[in-house]
Design a protein around this motif. Structure first.
Motif, PDB file in Angstrom:
ATOM      1  N   ASN A 173     -39.942 -35.111  -7.864  1.00  0.00           N
ATOM      2  CA  ASN A 173     -40.662 -34.037  -8.396  1.00  0.00           C
ATOM      3  C   ASN A 173     -39.627 -32.522  -8.526  1.00  0.00           C
ATOM      4  OD1 ASN A 173     -43.474 -34.883  -8.957  1.00  0.00           O
ATOM      5  ND2 ASN A 173     -43.219 -35.210  -6.671  1.00  0.00           N
ATOM      6  N   MET A 174     -38.829 -32.561  -7.412  1.00  0.00           N
ATOM      7  CA  MET A 174     -37.800 -31.099  -7.221  1.00  0.00           C
ATOM      8  C   MET A 174     -36.760 -31.428  -8.419  1.00  0.00           C
ATOM      9  SD  MET A 174     -36.407 -29.734  -3.749  1.00  0.00           S
ATOM     10  CE  MET A 174     -37.861 -29.995  -3.140  1.00  0.00           C
ATOM     11  N   VAL A 175     -36.615 -30.178  -8.961  1.00  0.00           N
ATOM     12  CA  VAL A 175     -35.776 -30.136 -10.083  1.00  0.00           C
ATOM     13  C   VAL A 175     -34.502 -29.111  -9.839  1.00  0.00           C
ATOM     14  CG1 VAL A 175     -37.127 -30.929 -11.870  1.00  0.00           C
ATOM     15  CG2 VAL A 175     -36.986 -28.441 -11.185  1.00  0.00           C
ATOM     16  N   VAL A 176     -34.730 -28.328  -8.672  1.00  0.00           N
ATOM     17  CA  VAL A 176     -33.936 -27.384  -8.296  1.00  0.00           C
ATOM     18  C   VAL A 176     -33.531 -27.120  -6.696  1.00  0.00           C
ATOM     19  CG1 VAL A 176     -33.135 -25.052  -8.328  1.00  0.00           C
ATOM     20  CG2 VAL A 176     -33.936 -25.878 -10.328  1.00  0.00           C
ATOM     21  N   PHE A 177     -32.214 -27.289  -6.153  1.00  0.00           N
ATOM     22  CA  PHE A 177     -32.313 -27.520  -4.785  1.00  0.00           C
ATOM     23  C   PHE A 177     -30.962 -26.720  -4.576  1.00  0.00           C
ATOM     24  CE2 PHE A 177     -30.193 -28.906  -0.948  1.00  0.00           C
ATOM     25  CZ  PHE A 177     -30.958 -28.576  -0.003  1.00  0.00           C
ATOM     26  N   ASP A 178     -31.063 -25.488  -3.629  1.00  0.00           N
ATOM     27  CA  ASP A 178     -30.129 -24.460  -3.334  1.00  0.00           C
ATOM     28  C   ASP A 178     -29.941 -24.733  -1.719  1.00  0.00           C
ATOM     29  OD1 ASP A 178     -28.198 -22.649  -2.781  1.00  0.00           O
ATOM     30  OD2 ASP A 178     -29.137 -21.031  -3.514  1.00  0.00           O
ATOM     31  N   GLY A 179     -28.632 -25.474  -1.653  1.00  0.00           N
ATOM     32  CA  GLY A 179     -28.543 -25.467  -0.098  1.00  0.00           C
ATOM     33  C   GLY A 179     -26.993 -24.947   0.355  1.00  0.00           C
ATOM     34  N   SER A 180     -26.804 -24.116  -0.632  1.00  0.00           N
ATOM     35  CA  SER A 180     -25.344 -23.180  -0.430  1.00  0.00           C
ATOM     36  C   SER A 180     -25.266 -22.510   0.810  1.00  0.00           C
ATOM     37  CB  SER A 180     -24.883 -22.565  -1.681  1.00  0.00           C
ATOM     38  OG  SER A 180     -26.126 -21.600  -1.763  1.00  0.00           O
ATOM     39  N   TRP A 181     -23.792 -22.259   1.188  1.00  0.00           N
ATOM     40  CA  TRP A 181     -23.599 -21.417   2.399  1.00  0.00           C
ATOM     41  C   TRP A 181     -24.328 -22.043   3.780  1.00  0.00           C
ATOM     42  CZ3 TRP A 181     -19.406 -18.239   2.534  1.00  0.00           C
ATOM     43  CH2 TRP A 181     -18.945 -17.862   1.405  1.00  0.00           C
ATOM     44  N   ASN A 182     -24.332 -23.313   3.883  1.00  0.00           N
ATOM     45  CA  ASN A 182     -24.927 -23.908   5.355  1.00  0.00           C
ATOM     46  C   ASN A 182     -23.472 -24.353   5.929  1.00  0.00           C
ATOM     47  OD1 ASN A 182     -28.264 -23.608   5.827  1.00  0.00           O
ATOM     48  ND2 ASN A 182     -27.657 -23.788   3.620  1.00  0.00           N
ATOM     49  N   SER A 183     -23.966 -25.324   6.845  1.00  0.00           N
ATOM     50  CA  SER A 183     -22.866 -26.132   7.369  1.00  0.00           C
ATOM     51  C   SER A 183     -23.143 -27.805   7.467  1.00  0.00           C
ATOM     52  CB  SER A 183     -22.499 -25.688   8.710  1.00  0.00           C
ATOM     53  OG  SER A 183     -22.360 -24.252   8.863  1.00  0.00           O
ATOM     54  N   PHE A 184     -23.430 -28.207   6.274  1.00  0.00           N
ATOM     55  CA  PHE A 184     -23.917 -29.550   6.015  1.00  0.00           C
ATOM     56  C   PHE A 184     -22.605 -30.509   6.691  1.00  0.00           C
ATOM     57  CE2 PHE A 184     -26.895 -28.727   2.822  1.00  0.00           C
ATOM     58  CZ  PHE A 184     -27.976 -28.264   3.704  1.00  0.00           C
TER      59      PHE A 184
END
Length: 917
Positions: A331-342
């Motif tokens: 269902n999810m169409v937008v994901f913002d995981g920027s500026w983390n430390s993956f």
């Protein structure tokens, strides 16, 4: 008293005109008394006339008659007026009070009406209290502002334009008191659904006040950039648990909540029936602690379409859990995981989960993984996983290795450095957020639009190429379709795009598109050949600056072009195989290698001559110039000899000839014969030469006990003076210098670095080998060119780092020693004019590094086949030796990916292939 009447009126059907009558106060008072006794009898009339009008009775009666008529008419009119007034009062409606008048909240008069209401606020309060009228929205807000002692503001409820169902007061810094005023205004206004309250200094009390008021009606709640704290979070959770809750968008970004309070929100969302579609918890100092709950949330909330985790502290272990959930989410169409430390692994498998997500998820439309500290190898894996994805229209990867190109591919160049950026472009759902071009392309954020490029053929036009300005005019092949049309659909940015066509190697424009004046020279590449062309005109297409690429309701794109669709490939007709004519200008060395021409050598000689102290040895001016000419004729031989011997025992990084090395040189050239010239004489001349240049004392590039290039030439002159002139074997210094050059020539002529290049190195096979292994060479050079590089300085390799490569490769043995590595380094370095003031003499560039590797390969002579003798190994062509050594470098000194690529080849690149016509 004066009574004046001039009206026309009807009395008993006759029209009379009443003229002005004048009486004093006493006459009027007496007349009223007489009239109160009887009905104007003659007696009374006569009595009144005698008293006040003795002059003539007839005139008086006329006046009294008229006065009586006037009084009667007035009484009649008073009766009629009272009736009319009563009738009008009965017929007219009741006058409305101020708060009973409906006043607009939105419109051109709303603010003015609000201000007028403020002016009569005290009257309104009295009216409402006396008549028991409910306060209007305006009155509620103004009363609350008055009680809190703040100036009245419109607070987004009162506005000139906009939507009544939305309150937008972002970045107004109102504070809790004004939020309390707004809450009062909302008590009777249940029509507001969207509350955009970002950056308003809202603290815990203000958050509780506003959330308690809007909990049942709000669909959008934006409390970002505030400080709602524990009380605000608790109140938000209470509202989410209410059955009447309608919230669809929750934004608590930059509230510094931390894991503890965000976990409360996540648990509340999991344990309640809610309609949340967008959740923004960015900039809240979140760590891996929330990721178990977040994973569960992603899997269970079927309505959640957008999730924002920007600028938190989630590392690889937590990121792995998030992407495990995103792989399964539908269902999810937008994901913002920027500026983390993956990218910080912590023994996790986060990168692999990111790759699985990109390759398996077919629902995500917009994803931001910028600035997550992924390694170069991680970025290459992510780029490969992204290639087959045709559903993600916007992908952000700034701040990591690589850039996103106009087709949506993640392009990684090993030579690029990892980008260090400030805060990057933020994604906002599926909306366009800018009309400016960025290095990393996002079709959604930048509003890219589809454009069909068509060429109407007029005769033969294959191959046909398109060149667009935003791609630096690189060629894009337009193939011929089944319907014989030449069409190609591509995505282009907003604004203006300039382009041209290449039709069978001729650059031109199309009359089907707008043409504008150009007149510039542009460089394009057609079929691998660089072409410079100047066009008077160029084609132009314009696109609107604001364009919504995605349909939010249908979750589809308004384009038929799929992201990461490869450009068509032009395959030329098969031709007979022709042998390539190789030449140096097409080689890998042509761009950076500098040959030593006569002009350059002359500059070097003049520099050495000016630095030397030969003038103190050759004191005759005439002989001085002749000696200079002699030395210039053999300068190339002298400097080549110096370069060779200075490599034997350098002083640190500085190339120089020590006392032991000069003894070896004199022995080989037989300068010391223990008769005319002894070893002690040699030492004296060596010391004298070193001590003569006192002005360079302290310069680390000129060691005190070793000879530099300019001193080696001076040393030869000093030795010739002692050996030949003082021993009467020569008549003057010119003859003595000539004699020493002749005696040393047989040995000195052996040393020629350029001869090896011309005979062994500069050829087609070595060129092909270096080009094929160029990624490997780049990788090794960059890994071993950092030891002595200062901040901001361009990378270079020092002598110690070349030794480290040789040591890591394990090639040091009895046939290859430290001196051989030193010699390979120095002979590969290009000549410098001034060796006393420049560190360039021991800073190796990449083209010099390639030559050093080739010289080491020549010396080591690794076998191309087992059981080869040393003589057979030495007799191998240089390109075979070079390839074997490069494979060894891939196995021992390169990164893991290049080790896999080049470390175990199945066959040599020089294996003969059958001709293919």
């Amino acid at each position: 008293m004066h009574v004046g009447l001039s009206n026309n009126f009807q009395v008993s059907g006759s029209k009379r005109k009443i003229v002005s009558l004048q009486f004093n106060d006493k006459a009027v008072e007496d007349y009223q008394k007489i009239m109160s006794v009887g009905n104007q009898s003659d007696l009374n009339t006569q009595s009144f006339a005698q008293l006040y009008n003795p002059g003539g009775k007839k005139q008086w009666f006329q006046r009294v008659d008229r006065f009586s008529v006037l009084q009667a008419i007035r009484k009649e009119e008073d009766k009629l007026s009272d009736k009319d007034i009563m009738r009008q009062l009965q017929e007219s409606p009741e006058q409305k009070k101020e708060d009973q008048i409906l006043k607009p909240l939105v419109g051109s008069q709303s603010a003015r009406s609000y201000f007028q209401h403020y002016k009569v606020l005290s009257k309104v309060k009295q009216q409402n209290e006396y008549h028991k009228i409910n306060d209007s929205i305006q009155t509620q807000m103004l009363k609350q502002a008055e009680s809190l002692d703040v100036l009245p503001c419109k607070l987004g409820l009162i506005k000139q334009n906009g939507n009544e169902s939305q309150i937008s007061i972002n970045n107004h810094h109102y504070g809790d008191k004004y939020i309390s005023v707004l809450s009062e205004g909302l008590r009777q206004n249940q029509g507001v659904k969207e509350f955009l309250l970002s950056n308003n200094r809202i603290k815990q009390n203000g958050a509780v006040t506003i959330l308690s008021q809007i909990g049942k009606q709000a669909t959008v709640v934006d409390l970002s950039k505030n400080n709602i704290g524990q009380m605000g979070v608790d109140c938000l959770c209470q509202q989410l648990q209410m059955r009447e809750n309608k919230m669809e968008i929750i934004n608590v970004e930059d509230n510094k909540l931390g894991d503890k309070f965000v976990i409360k929100i996540l648990k509340c969302l999991l344990n309640t029936q809610n309609k949340v579609k967008v959740l923004n918890i960015s900039k809240n100092f979140l760590t891996n602690e929330i990721c178990d709950l977040m994973k569960e949330l992603i899997l269970q909330l079927d309505l959640l379409e957008e999730l924002y985790l920007h600028w938190n502290q989630i590392k690889g272990q937590g990121g792995q859990k998030l992407f495990e959930a995103l792989i399964e989410n539908k269902n999810m169409v937008v994901f913002d995981g920027s500026w983390n430390s993956f990218g910080i692994s912590e023994k996790s498998n986060c990168t692999q989960k990111v790759c699985d997500f990109l390759s398996q998820n077919k629902v995500m439309l917009h994803c931001d993984l910028s600035a997550n500290q992924f390694t170069l190898q991680d970025c290459k894996l992510i780029a490969n996983s992204l290639k087959p994805n045709r559903t993600m229209y916007g992908f952000h990867f700034a701040g990591n290795w690589g850039i996103v190109d106009p087709r949506g591919f993640l392009i990684i160049n090993d030579n690029d450095q990892q980008k260090v950026l400030g805060e990057t472009l933020r994604i906002k759902g599926l909306e366009q957020v800018t009309n400016l071009r960025h290095e990393d392309v996002c079709w959604i954020c930048e509003g890219w639009q589809e454009q069909v490029f068509e060429w109407i053929p007029d005769g033969e036009c294959d191959p046909l190429f398109l060149h667009m300005n935003f791609e630096d005019y690189k060629q894009v092949y337009i193939p011929k379709r089944n319907d014989d049309a030449y069409k190609l659909s591509l995505m282009i940015p907003t604004g203006q795009t300039e382009f041209l066509f290449t039709v069978i190697d001729n650059q031109t424009t199309s009359s089907n598109y707008e043409n504008i004046k150009f007149g510039h020279v542009i460089k394009i590449k057609v079929n691998g050949i660089n072409v410079s062309c100047q066009l008077d005109n160029i084609n132009l297409v314009k696109k609107q600056k604001h364009f919504q690429l995605m349909d939010k309701k249908e979750m589809k794109a308004f384009t038929s072009v799929l992201p990461r669709t490869p450009d068509p490939i032009y395959i030329p007709p098969k031709l007979k195989k022709q042998k390539r004519i190789w030449s140096f200008p097409i080689s890998i060395w042509f761009k950076d290698f500098r040959f030593e021409n006569e002009e350059f050598l002359r500059k070097c000689f003049e520099k050495d001559w000016s630095c030397s102290k030969i003038s103190k040895v050759v004191k005759n001016p005439d002989e001085f110039n002749e000696v200079k000419n002699l030395l210039w004729k053999d300068y190339k031989m002298i400097k080549e000899t110096y370069k060779w011997y200075s490599s034997y025992n350098p002083t640190g990084d500085v190339w120089s000839i020590s006392s032991n090395v000069i003894t070896e040189f004199s022995s080989q050239t037989e300068l010391v014969d223990n008769k005319t010239f002894k070893l002690s004489d040699l030492d004296l001349k060596f010391i004298a030469t070193c001590a003569a240049s006192i002005e360079y004392k302290g310069n680390y590039r000129n060691p005190e006990r070793a000879l530099c290039r300019y001193q080696f030439m001076e040393f030869l002159v000093r030795v010739s003076d002692d050996k030949y002139l003082k021993q009467k074997q020569a008549n003057n210094m010119v003859e003595s210098v000539q004699m020493i050059l002749d005696q040393c020539r047989s040995i000195m002529q052996q040393y020629n670095a350029q001869r090896w290049r011309d005979e062994r190195y500069f050829n087609e096979q070595c060129d092909d080998c270096l080009k094929y292994y160029k990624p490997l060479l780049n990788n090794v050079y960059h890994r071993y060119s950092i030891k002595k590089v200062k901040p901001g300085q361009k990378n270079f390799m020092c002598l110690d780092e070349l030794h480290a490569i040789c040591g890591q490769a394990g090639i040091f043995d009895e046939k290859f020693v430290d001196r051989d590595a030193d010699l390979a380094f120095n002979l590969s370095m290009m000549l410098q004019i001034d060796e006393l003031e420049s560190d360039r003499i021991f800073q190796m560039t990449q083209v010099e590094f390639m030559e050093a590797i080739a010289r080491i390969s020549e010396k080591v002579s690794l076998p191309a086949a087992p059981d080869m003798s040393w003589e057979q190994r030495q007799q191998q062509p240089l390109h075979i030796k070079l390839e074997r050594f490069l494979i060894l470098l891939a196995q021992t000194c390169a990164s893991e990916d290049l080790k896999q690529q080049f470390g175990n080849p199945l066959k040599s690149i020089f294996d003969v292939q059958p001709d293919d016509d």
